[in-house]
Each structure stands twice: as structure tokens, then as C-alpha cells.
Design an enzyme around this catalytic site. Structure first.
Site, short mmCIF file in Angstrom:
data_model
loop_
_atom_site.label_atom_id
_atom_site.label_comp_id
_atom_site.label_asym_id
_atom_site.label_seq_id
_atom_site.Cartn_x
_atom_site.Cartn_y
_atom_site.Cartn_z
N ASP A 82 -103.70 12.36 -3.67
CA ASP A 82 -105.16 12.33 -3.66
C ASP A 82 -105.79 11.59 -2.48
N CYS B 218 -107.37 36.20 -7.23
CA CYS B 218 -108.70 36.12 -7.86
C CYS B 218 -109.29 37.52 -8.02
N CYS C 155 -112.77 38.85 -9.72
CA CYS C 155 -113.29 37.84 -10.67
C CYS C 155 -114.23 36.88 -9.95
N CYS D 147 -115.88 31.61 -12.15
CA CYS D 147 -116.16 30.20 -11.79
C CYS D 147 -117.50 30.09 -11.06
N CYS E 133 -120.49 27.82 -12.73
CA CYS E 133 -120.71 26.47 -12.18
C CYS E 133 -122.15 26.03 -12.46
N CYS F 271 -116.21 17.17 -14.26
CA CYS F 271 -116.64 18.48 -14.76
C CYS F 271 -115.43 19.40 -14.69
N CYS G 269 -115.52 25.11 -13.85
CA CYS G 269 -114.96 26.19 -13.01
C CYS G 269 -113.48 26.42 -13.27
N CYS H 241 -111.60 29.86 -15.96
CA CYS H 241 -110.69 30.65 -15.13
C CYS H 241 -109.63 31.34 -15.99
C1 B12 Z 1 -112.51 15.43 -1.69
C2 B12 Z 1 -111.89 15.90 -2.97
C3 B12 Z 1 -112.74 16.30 -3.99
C4 B12 Z 1 -114.23 16.49 -3.77
C5 B12 Z 1 -114.46 17.83 -3.02
C6 B12 Z 1 -113.73 19.01 -3.69
C7 B12 Z 1 -113.25 20.11 -2.78
N1 B12 Z 1 -112.97 21.22 -3.41
O1 B12 Z 1 -113.14 19.95 -1.57
C8 B12 Z 1 -114.77 16.46 -5.23
C9 B12 Z 1 -115.14 15.01 -5.58
C10 B12 Z 1 -115.98 17.34 -5.53
C11 B12 Z 1 -113.52 16.84 -6.01
C12 B12 Z 1 -113.54 17.41 -7.27
C13 B12 Z 1 -112.41 17.74 -7.98
N2 B12 Z 1 -111.14 17.46 -7.66
CO1 B12 Z 1 -110.61 16.74 -5.94
N3 B12 Z 1 -109.92 16.23 -4.25
C14 B12 Z 1 -110.48 15.94 -3.12
C15 B12 Z 1 -109.42 15.61 -2.06
C16 B12 Z 1 -109.36 14.08 -1.91
C17 B12 Z 1 -109.66 16.26 -0.68
C18 B12 Z 1 -110.01 17.75 -0.78
C19 B12 Z 1 -110.46 18.28 0.56
O2 B12 Z 1 -109.87 17.98 1.59
N4 B12 Z 1 -111.53 19.07 0.56
C20 B12 Z 1 -112.05 19.65 1.78
C21 B12 Z 1 -112.22 21.15 1.64
C22 B12 Z 1 -112.81 21.76 2.92
O3 B12 Z 1 -110.93 21.69 1.45
P1 B12 Z 1 -110.69 23.07 0.70
O4 B12 Z 1 -111.76 23.32 -0.28
O5 B12 Z 1 -109.30 23.00 0.20
O6 B12 Z 1 -110.80 24.10 1.93
C23 B12 Z 1 -109.67 24.60 2.60
C24 B12 Z 1 -109.44 26.09 2.31
O7 B12 Z 1 -110.40 26.57 1.37
C25 B12 Z 1 -109.47 26.73 3.65
N5 B12 Z 1 -110.68 27.51 3.99
C26 B12 Z 1 -111.96 27.17 3.88
N6 B12 Z 1 -112.74 28.12 4.36
C27 B12 Z 1 -111.94 29.10 4.78
C28 B12 Z 1 -112.25 30.31 5.37
C29 B12 Z 1 -111.20 31.15 5.74
C30 B12 Z 1 -111.54 32.41 6.38
C31 B12 Z 1 -109.85 30.74 5.51
C32 B12 Z 1 -108.73 31.61 5.89
C33 B12 Z 1 -109.57 29.51 4.90
C34 B12 Z 1 -110.62 28.72 4.55
O8 B12 Z 1 -109.45 25.70 4.61
C35 B12 Z 1 -110.01 24.50 4.08
C36 B12 Z 1 -109.47 23.30 4.79
O9 B12 Z 1 -108.13 23.06 4.48
C37 B12 Z 1 -108.13 16.21 -2.72
C38 B12 Z 1 -106.83 15.44 -2.44
C39 B12 Z 1 -106.31 15.69 -1.04
N7 B12 Z 1 -105.95 14.62 -0.36
O10 B12 Z 1 -106.22 16.83 -0.61
C40 B12 Z 1 -108.48 16.19 -4.24
C41 B12 Z 1 -107.99 17.36 -5.10
C42 B12 Z 1 -108.31 18.63 -4.37
N8 B12 Z 1 -108.85 17.27 -6.29
C43 B12 Z 1 -108.27 17.57 -7.38
C44 B12 Z 1 -108.92 17.64 -8.65
C45 B12 Z 1 -108.02 17.67 -9.88
C46 B12 Z 1 -110.32 17.68 -8.74
C47 B12 Z 1 -111.19 18.02 -9.96
C48 B12 Z 1 -110.59 19.09 -10.87
C49 B12 Z 1 -111.49 16.73 -10.78
C50 B12 Z 1 -112.54 16.90 -11.91
N9 B12 Z 1 -112.29 17.66 -12.94
O11 B12 Z 1 -113.60 16.32 -11.87
C51 B12 Z 1 -112.49 18.50 -9.28
C52 B12 Z 1 -112.44 20.02 -8.97
C53 B12 Z 1 -113.70 20.52 -8.33
C54 B12 Z 1 -113.41 21.73 -7.44
N10 B12 Z 1 -113.79 22.91 -7.91
O12 B12 Z 1 -112.86 21.56 -6.33
C55 B12 Z 1 -106.81 17.98 -7.16
C56 B12 Z 1 -106.73 19.52 -7.20
C57 B12 Z 1 -105.50 20.10 -7.86
C58 B12 Z 1 -105.57 21.61 -7.82
N11 B12 Z 1 -105.01 22.29 -8.79
O13 B12 Z 1 -106.13 22.20 -6.91
C59 B12 Z 1 -106.54 17.34 -5.72
C60 B12 Z 1 -105.54 18.09 -4.87
C61 B12 Z 1 -106.07 15.88 -5.99
C62 B12 Z 1 -104.61 15.81 -6.43
N12 B12 Z 1 -103.73 15.20 -5.64
O14 B12 Z 1 -104.23 16.30 -7.47
N13 B12 Z 1 -112.40 16.61 -5.27
S1 SF4 Z 2 -112.39 32.00 -12.26
FE1 SF4 Z 2 -110.32 31.70 -11.42
S2 SF4 Z 2 -109.56 33.78 -11.01
FE2 SF4 Z 2 -111.78 33.93 -11.28
S3 SF4 Z 2 -112.57 33.75 -9.18
FE3 SF4 Z 2 -112.61 31.71 -10.05
S4 SF4 Z 2 -110.70 30.79 -9.39
FE4 SF4 Z 2 -110.47 33.01 -9.11
S1 SF4 Z 3 -116.38 20.92 -11.00
FE1 SF4 Z 3 -116.53 23.13 -10.60
S2 SF4 Z 3 -118.04 23.92 -12.08
FE2 SF4 Z 3 -118.24 21.69 -12.06
S3 SF4 Z 3 -119.92 21.37 -10.62
FE3 SF4 Z 3 -117.99 21.16 -9.45
S4 SF4 Z 3 -117.58 23.20 -8.65
FE4 SF4 Z 3 -119.15 23.43 -10.22
#
Ligand code: B12
Ligand code: SF4
Ligand code: SF4
Length: 381
Positions: A135, A190, A193, A196, A200, A243, A246, A250
Site C-alpha cells: 500500500d 469487464c 458491463c 460500478c 458509484c 466505501c 463499486c 461487480c
Molecule cells: C492512492 C490509493 C487509493 C486512492 C485512489 C484510488 C485509485 N484507484 O487510484 C483512494 C483513497 C481513493 C483509494 C481507494 C481504495 N483503495 Co486504494 N490505493 C491507493 C494506492 C496507495 C495507490 C494507487 C495509485 O497509484 N493510483 C493512481 C492511479 C492513476 O492508478 P490506477 O487507477 O491504477 O491507473 C493505472 C491504470 O488504470 C493505467 N491507466 C490509466 N489510464 C489509462 C489509459 C490507457 C489507455 C491505458 C492503457 C492504461 C491506463 O495506468 C495507471 C497508472 O498506473 C494503492 C497502493 C499502491 N501502492 O499501489 C492502493 C490500492 C490500489 N487500494 C486498494 C484498496 C483495497 C482500496 C479500496 C477498496 C479501499 C476502500 N474500500 O475504501 C478503495 C477502492 C476505490 C477504487 N475504486 O479504486 C488496494 C486495491 C486492491 C485491488 N484489488 O485492486 C491497493 C492496491 C492497496 C493494497 N496494497 O492492497 N486508494
Molecule cells: S462492475 Fe466489475 S465487471 Fe463491471 S465494469 Fe465494473 S469492474 Fe468491470
Molecule cells: S469506492 Fe468506488 S463506488 Fe465508492 S465512491 Fe469510490 S469509486 Fe465510487
């Protein structure tokens, strides 16, 4: 372990150590890193300044910078319970994300990782150096774990494993072992679908599958230490901490059975899933620390949790919550909590609420609370 591939042996050790699944990847730079930079430049990381720390960006781009001795990264997945979004016991309770129903992962993961390392050391036959990422390390865990063949990043941005869904934590174990063979990537399943995106509460899932963190309830209720933007408070609904919407909607999580969830993450009691908000509103600093000493809720700090409790009570539509909110408005020491209590009283739109607000207006000295009281009075009934 004769007759098994290195990855099969690692998987067996991982499962014995308490993890549910494992995969491995090399330490080559991440091709998706430019998207991370775009996300940062668009300000989508809200108040999480550590994500933009320039000293840490090289490791996020190139994982070999995190631990130069590493040759491979073993990614481990450990499940926590699925939140089925069951109804609350009453409107005086709040909802907690299922990752926080049990112990903090800081208590569960280090011993599991240590067991894993001890077993790997005896298998390798030398004192294997290692570094872990869970994390908070400057490592982009989801895209790297996807590269390790553990799943795809869903539209909600979470990593989805085709068998274990997305309700798990990831841990990265950086080791100087050459775990040969790059796994085939799991294709994006996905499809059409969009559940999510549609479910949200704040509409913060972006078309590119990233999250606008400043609108995500997980950020707002846990990481954010200040005020929750007024327009987003009604959208919090009953979410007290985190929260799961999402992920709960799924389809890849629909059929998961929680029997193999680590015991440390199982909920000890309903009080952790649906805490009583009146009890929370009366917690002293010491009681808060004692109650949540092993829980992720500690991270919100007392004032964050009470702030959230006030908003949830305001959203409950139950004017029976007014005495609790009135108590917060009068007795609470933190202006952040009093200001959210004022908002909540206004939102319940009741004559006794208006009276409470008028009385507080005469007594209150903090400008931020006075502003909230005035706004609440202007909007109430
Ligand atoms: C910051 C962070 C958050 C932030 C931002 C979330 C986010 N999605 O970025 C907040 C506080 C909101 C958060 C929430 C949650 N988090 Co969090 N979080 C992190 C953290 C520390 C960094 C994530 C990060 O770098 N985000 C930056 C964005 C830009 O990254 P990304 O969305 O993955 O985007 C990549 C791809 O989508 C791709 N991409 C983007 N655009 C495009 C476009 C194209 C064309 C292509 C090809 C690719 C591409 O490239 C991006 C960069 O790599 C990680 C741990 C870690 N060190 O990685 C945990 C982590 C992601 N979190 C985790 C968890 C469990 C949660 C929550 C479920 C907790 C909760 N229930 O409250 C929620 C889920 C919310 C959600 N839907 O994401 C887990 C996820 C496990 C999993 N199964 O995925 C992690 C991995 C922690 C862990 N070690 O377990 N989190
Ligand atoms: S609910 Fe799950 S399967 Fe459907 S679009 Fe979201 S991440 Fe993908
Ligand atoms: S955890 Fe998922 S459903 Fe909840 S506010 Fe964040 S992106 Fe939306």
C-alpha cells in the site's frame, strides 16, 4: 520441491503462509507510467501529496529503483470479506468498508510475509534479502500485479482476479531470485458491463478507468483530514468509513465465498460492520484509541470519524438523531466535528433543529463553525 516449477513452489508457500494467490513479474519499468503522471497533472490525487513526491516517482516508473537488488517481484493476494451491503440495524448506525471489519492489515500482513520469506530462504538455501511493498510504498501495485498475471484492472480501477474477484489486498515481495517465465496477461473481462460506474454514489469513476480521488468516498472519509465538500456530503449516504459500492456490485465478486478469508480480516462483531453513531459521537480521545487500536478505523483519527458520523446522521432522515447532533454541536471540542454537526442538523430540516442552530450561533466562536451554522440556518425549513 522436486517436480514443481519455481512459481508452483512459491504459490504453495504463499498459500501455506496465509495468502490466497500469488504471481511474479520482473522489475522492468512500467509501460503505463505516463498515465499515472497524467492523473497527477490533472490533480485527481486530491490531497494525497505523497503520490506526487518527485523523489518517489522514479521507483513508481521503474520498480528496480525501489530495491536495486531485486530481479523479481512476487505479488501476493490476501482476501478480506465481501461487503454484501446488508441493511443497517437502524438509522443510528453507519456502514464500514469490509476491509476494516477485522484487524488492520499492518497486524496481519507482516507475520504472513515473514513466514513466506523464512520458507523461501530455506528453499533457496541462503539468507535471501528482500523488500516489501504494501500500500504505502512508492510502487504502482495494481499494474505490476496485473503484469504478474493476477488479473486485469477493471473499470472501477481495482485489480480483478478471474477466480478471487477484487476484494483483496496486494503485497509485493521484491527478491533477488530469477523466477523465470512471464505469465500471459489476463485479458480485460469487464466487457460491456458498467455496473460500478452507474452505482458509484459520487460518479467519480472516470472513462479511462481511473478514479477522481477527491470525489471518492474512500478518500473523503479516510484520507481527507479536513472538511468534506458540502455538495458531496449528501452523497455519502450511510458510509461512515470507506466505501465498497463499486466492488460490491461487480459480478466478479458476486459468487465469492468468504470461508477462505484470513481469520484476522473476519469481522469480530456487528459493531465493527455497523458502528453505533451515538456511541462514536461520545468517544473521548483515549476511548477512541482504545476501541480502534487494532482497527483500520484508527487511520481516520477521532475527529475524522466523528465528522463522518455527523454527516451520516444528517443523511439518515431521522429527526430522532437531533439530540446526538445537538450534543456534538454543544460539547464537541473539535471545530471540524461541530461544523459537520451543524450541517447535519440543518439537513434534517426540523423546527427543533433550527432552534439548536440559533442557540449555537450565539455561543459559537470558531469562524468555520459559525459559517456552517449560518448556511444551515439559511437552508433549514
Ligand atoms: C492512492 C490509493 C487509493 C486512492 C485512489 C484510488 C485509485 N484507484 O487510484 C483512494 C483513497 C481513493 C483509494 C481507494 C481504495 N483503495 Co486504494 N490505493 C491507493 C494506492 C496507495 C495507490 C494507487 C495509485 O497509484 N493510483 C493512481 C492511479 C492513476 O492508478 P490506477 O487507477 O491504477 O491507473 C493505472 C491504470 O488504470 C493505467 N491507466 C490509466 N489510464 C489509462 C489509459 C490507457 C489507455 C491505458 C492503457 C492504461 C491506463 O495506468 C495507471 C497508472 O498506473 C494503492 C497502493 C499502491 N501502492 O499501489 C492502493 C490500492 C490500489 N487500494 C486498494 C484498496 C483495497 C482500496 C479500496 C477498496 C479501499 C476502500 N474500500 O475504501 C478503495 C477502492 C476505490 C477504487 N475504486 O479504486 C488496494 C486495491 C486492491 C485491488 N484489488 O485492486 C491497493 C492496491 C492497496 C493494497 N496494497 O492492497 N486508494
Ligand atoms: S462492475 Fe466489475 S465487471 Fe463491471 S465494469 Fe465494473 S469492474 Fe468491470
Ligand atoms: S469506492 Fe468506488 S463506488 Fe465508492 S465512491 Fe469510490 S469509486 Fe465510487
Amino acid at each position: 520441491m522436486p517436480g514443481t516449477t519455481p512459481m508452483e513452489a512459491i504459490l504453495e508457500i504463499a498459500v501455506d503462509s496465509g495468502f490466497n494467490f500469488a504471481g511474479a513479474t520482473n522489475v522492468e519499468p512500467l509501460a503505463v507510467f505516463p498515465h499515472y503522471e497524467e492523473w497527477l497533472s490533472a490533480g485527481l490525487h486530491a490531497g494525497m501529496r505523497y503520490l506526487e513526491n518527485p523523489d518517489m516517482l522514479p521507483a513508481r516508473r521503474d520498480p528496480s529503483r525501489f530495491f536495486p537488488e531485486a530481479v523479481s517481484i512476487i505479488f501476493l493476494g490476501i482476501r478480506y470479506p465481501v461487503n454484501r451491503l446488508d441493511p443497517l440495524p437502524s438509522s443510528r448506525h453507519g456502514r464500514v468498508s469490509s476491509y476494516a471489519w477485522g484487524l488492520d492489515y499492518h497486524a496481519v500482513l507482516p507475520p504472513a510475509i515473514q513466514t513466506m520469506v523464512d520458507r523461501l530462504r530455506s528453499l533457496a538455501g541462503f539468507d535471501l534479502p528482500f523488500k516489501t511493498s504494501v500500500d504505502s510504498a512508492p510502487v504502482l501495485e495494481k499494474p505490476l500485479a496485473a503484469r504478474a498475471g493476477l488479473g486485469w484492472q477493471g473499470r472501477n480501477s481495482c485489480l480483478i482476479h478471474p477466480v478471487f474477484g477484487s476484494i483483496f489486498f496486494l503485497a509485493g515481495l521484491f527478491v533477488p531470485l530469477n523466477i523465470t517465465g512471464q505469465p500471459d496477461p489476463v485479458p480485460d473481462r469487464c466487457g460491456t458491463c458498467r455496473r460500478c460506474v452507474e452505482a458509484c454514489p459520487t460518479g467519480c469513476i472516470r472513462p479511462d478507468g481511473t478514479i477522481d480521488a477527491g470525489r471518492c468516498l474512500s478518500y473523503l472519509t479516510i484520507e481527507n483530514k479536513g472538511a468534506i465538500p458540502r455538495d458531496l456530503r449528501p452523497l455519502m449516504g450511510d458510509w461512515l468509513f470507506g466505501c465498497d459500492v463499486c466492488q460490491s456490485v461487480c459480478p466478479w465478486n458476486a459468487k465469492l465465498d468468504d470461508s477462505d478469508v484470513h481469520p484476522g480480516f473476519q469481522s469480530p462483531d456487528a459493531q465493527m460492520m455497523f458502528p453505533n453513531l451515538e456511541k462514536i459521537s461520545r468517544l473521548t480521545k483515549e476511548e477512541f484509541k482504545h476501541t480502534y487500536k487494532t482497527s483500520p478505523l484508527l487511520r481516520a483519527k477521532r475527529k475524522g470519524l466523528l465528522r463522518n458520523a455527523a454527516v451520516v446522521l444528517g443523511n439518515s432522515g431521522d429527526t430522532g438523531a437531533l439530540p446526538v447532533l445537538g450534543h456534538m454541536l454543544r460539547e464537541e471540542v473539535e471545530p471540524l466535528v461541530r461544523s459537520h454537526a451543524a450541517w447535519a442538523v440543518g439537513r434534517l430540516r426540523a423546527p427543533e433543529g433550527r432552534q439548536m442552530l440559533s442557540q449555537s450561533l450565539r455561543r459559537e466562536e470558531d469562524p468555520s463553525v459559525l459559517e456552517e451554522i449560518q448556511i444551515a440556518l439559511d437552508g433549514a425549513n
